[in-house]
Design a protein around this motif. Structure first.
Motif, PDB file in Angstrom:
ATOM      1  N   SER A 197      44.168  37.337  30.654  1.00 25.09           N
ATOM      2  CA  SER A 197      43.956  36.377  29.995  1.00 25.09           C
ATOM      3  C   SER A 197      42.788  35.093  30.583  1.00 25.09           C
ATOM      4  O   SER A 197      42.475  35.509  31.740  1.00 25.09           O
ATOM      5  N   TYR A 198      42.603  34.208  29.685  1.00 24.83           N
ATOM      6  CA  TYR A 198      41.558  33.119  30.379  1.00 24.83           C
ATOM      7  C   TYR A 198      42.019  32.478  31.526  1.00 24.83           C
ATOM      8  O   TYR A 198      41.165  32.040  32.586  1.00 24.83           O
ATOM      9  N   ASP A 199      43.280  32.466  31.812  1.00 26.95           N
ATOM     10  CA  ASP A 199      43.921  31.915  33.063  1.00 26.95           C
ATOM     11  C   ASP A 199      43.454  32.753  34.424  1.00 26.95           C
ATOM     12  O   ASP A 199      43.488  32.403  35.408  1.00 26.95           O
ATOM     13  N   GLN A 200      43.301  34.042  33.935  1.00 25.65           N
ATOM     14  CA  GLN A 200      42.976  34.873  35.124  1.00 25.65           C
ATOM     15  C   GLN A 200      41.526  35.147  35.673  1.00 25.65           C
ATOM     16  O   GLN A 200      41.145  35.718  36.509  1.00 25.65           O
ATOM     17  N   TYR A 201      40.666  34.259  34.722  1.00 25.60           N
ATOM     18  CA  TYR A 201      39.289  34.339  34.880  1.00 25.60           C
ATOM     19  C   TYR A 201      38.899  33.891  36.555  1.00 25.60           C
ATOM     20  O   TYR A 201      39.377  32.603  37.016  1.00 25.60           O
ATOM     21  N   ILE A 202      38.060  34.582  37.166  1.00 26.84           N
ATOM     22  CA  ILE A 202      37.588  33.770  38.653  1.00 26.84           C
ATOM     23  C   ILE A 202      35.989  34.350  38.625  1.00 26.84           C
ATOM     24  O   ILE A 202      35.973  35.453  38.212  1.00 26.84           O
ATOM     25  N   GLU A 203      35.260  33.575  39.326  1.00 24.82           N
ATOM     26  CA  GLU A 203      34.026  33.870  39.514  1.00 24.82           C
ATOM     27  C   GLU A 203      33.648  34.959  40.225  1.00 24.82           C
ATOM     28  O   GLU A 203      32.735  35.705  40.066  1.00 24.82           O
ATOM     29  N   HIS A 204      34.633  35.521  41.241  1.00 21.59           N
ATOM     30  CA  HIS A 204      34.392  36.700  41.972  1.00 21.59           C
ATOM     31  C   HIS A 204      35.137  37.903  41.002  1.00 21.59           C
ATOM     32  O   HIS A 204      36.150  38.360  41.052  1.00 21.59           O
ATOM     33  N   TRP A 205      34.038  38.359  40.158  1.00 25.76           N
ATOM     34  CA  TRP A 205      34.524  39.369  39.170  1.00 25.76           C
ATOM     35  C   TRP A 205      35.156  40.475  40.048  1.00 25.76           C
ATOM     36  O   TRP A 205      36.029  41.093  39.205  1.00 25.76           O
ATOM     37  N   ALA A 206      34.754  41.059  40.803  1.00 26.73           N
ATOM     38  CA  ALA A 206      35.245  42.342  41.649  1.00 26.73           C
ATOM     39  C   ALA A 206      36.677  42.036  42.127  1.00 26.73           C
ATOM     40  O   ALA A 206      37.562  42.909  41.821  1.00 26.73           O
ATOM     41  N   GLU A 207      37.162  40.760  42.393  1.00 27.85           N
ATOM     42  CA  GLU A 207      38.471  40.428  42.684  1.00 27.85           C
ATOM     43  C   GLU A 207      39.173  40.483  41.516  1.00 27.85           C
ATOM     44  O   GLU A 207      40.396  41.014  41.225  1.00 27.85           O
ATOM     45  N   MET A 208      38.543  39.905  40.279  1.00 25.85           N
ATOM     46  CA  MET A 208      39.467  39.671  38.988  1.00 25.85           C
ATOM     47  C   MET A 208      39.766  41.229  38.266  1.00 25.85           C
ATOM     48  O   MET A 208      40.646  41.536  37.873  1.00 25.85           O
ATOM     49  N   TRP A 209      38.642  41.959  38.716  1.00 26.28           N
ATOM     50  CA  TRP A 209      38.615  43.472  38.071  1.00 26.28           C
ATOM     51  C   TRP A 209      39.644  44.284  38.839  1.00 26.28           C
ATOM     52  O   TRP A 209      39.829  45.436  38.329  1.00 26.28           O
ATOM     53  N   GLY A 210      39.770  43.788  39.825  1.00 29.19           N
ATOM     54  CA  GLY A 210      40.788  44.706  40.901  1.00 29.19           C
ATOM     55  C   GLY A 210      39.961  45.868  41.498  1.00 29.19           C
ATOM     56  O   GLY A 210      38.906  45.631  41.721  1.00 29.19           O
ATOM     57  N   GLU A 211      40.659  46.988  41.991  1.00 32.32           N
ATOM     58  CA  GLU A 211      40.046  48.052  42.863  1.00 32.32           C
ATOM     59  C   GLU A 211      39.255  48.808  42.007  1.00 32.32           C
ATOM     60  O   GLU A 211      39.586  49.633  41.260  1.00 32.32           O
ATOM     61  N   ILE A 212      37.710  48.469  42.359  1.00 38.14           N
ATOM     62  CA  ILE A 212      36.835  49.421  41.613  1.00 38.14           C
ATOM     63  C   ILE A 212      35.895  49.579  42.626  1.00 38.14           C
ATOM     64  O   ILE A 212      35.692  48.756  43.321  1.00 38.14           O
ATOM     65  N   PRO A 213      34.962  50.907  42.533  1.00 39.11           N
ATOM     66  CA  PRO A 213      34.255  50.899  43.525  1.00 39.11           C
ATOM     67  C   PRO A 213      32.892  49.910  43.299  1.00 39.11           C
ATOM     68  O   PRO A 213      32.520  49.673  42.471  1.00 39.11           O
TER      69      PRO A 213
END
Length: 87
Positions: A34-50
């Motif tokens: 959701s828009y409320d979950q947006y953060i500028e640190h995309w890696a953190e927003m996307w969760g555990e990805i390589p």
């Protein structure tokens, strides 16, 4: 008489970057953010990805022409048009 030049911030001031990134992430990579979950640190927003996947996504989001898909923030285009008359 020459006009002065001014600089303006684009991300979420002129163009709705957060909205675009959320919509793109949901559509392209299967998130339900959701828009409320947006953060500028995309890696953190996307969760555990390589790290390699994070870099690939960042490059995809910054590819030529992608930013032309961003919507304007309400009133931003009109404000720029008014500013362009003086600057």
């Amino acid at each position: 008489m020459s006009r002065k030049t001014i600089a303006v911030d684009i991300d979420d001031v002129i163009l709705a970057e957060a909205r675009f990134v959320i919509d793109y992430s949901n559509k392209q990579w299967g998130y339900s953010l959701s828009y409320d979950q947006y953060i500028e640190h995309w890696a953190e927003m996307w969760g555990e990805i390589p790290a390699e996947e994070y870099e690939r996504r960042v490059h995809e989001l910054h590819a030529p022409g992608v930013q032309t898909s961003y919507d304007f923030v309400d009133g931003a285009k009109e404000a720029l048009e008014r500013l362009a008359k003086r600057f």
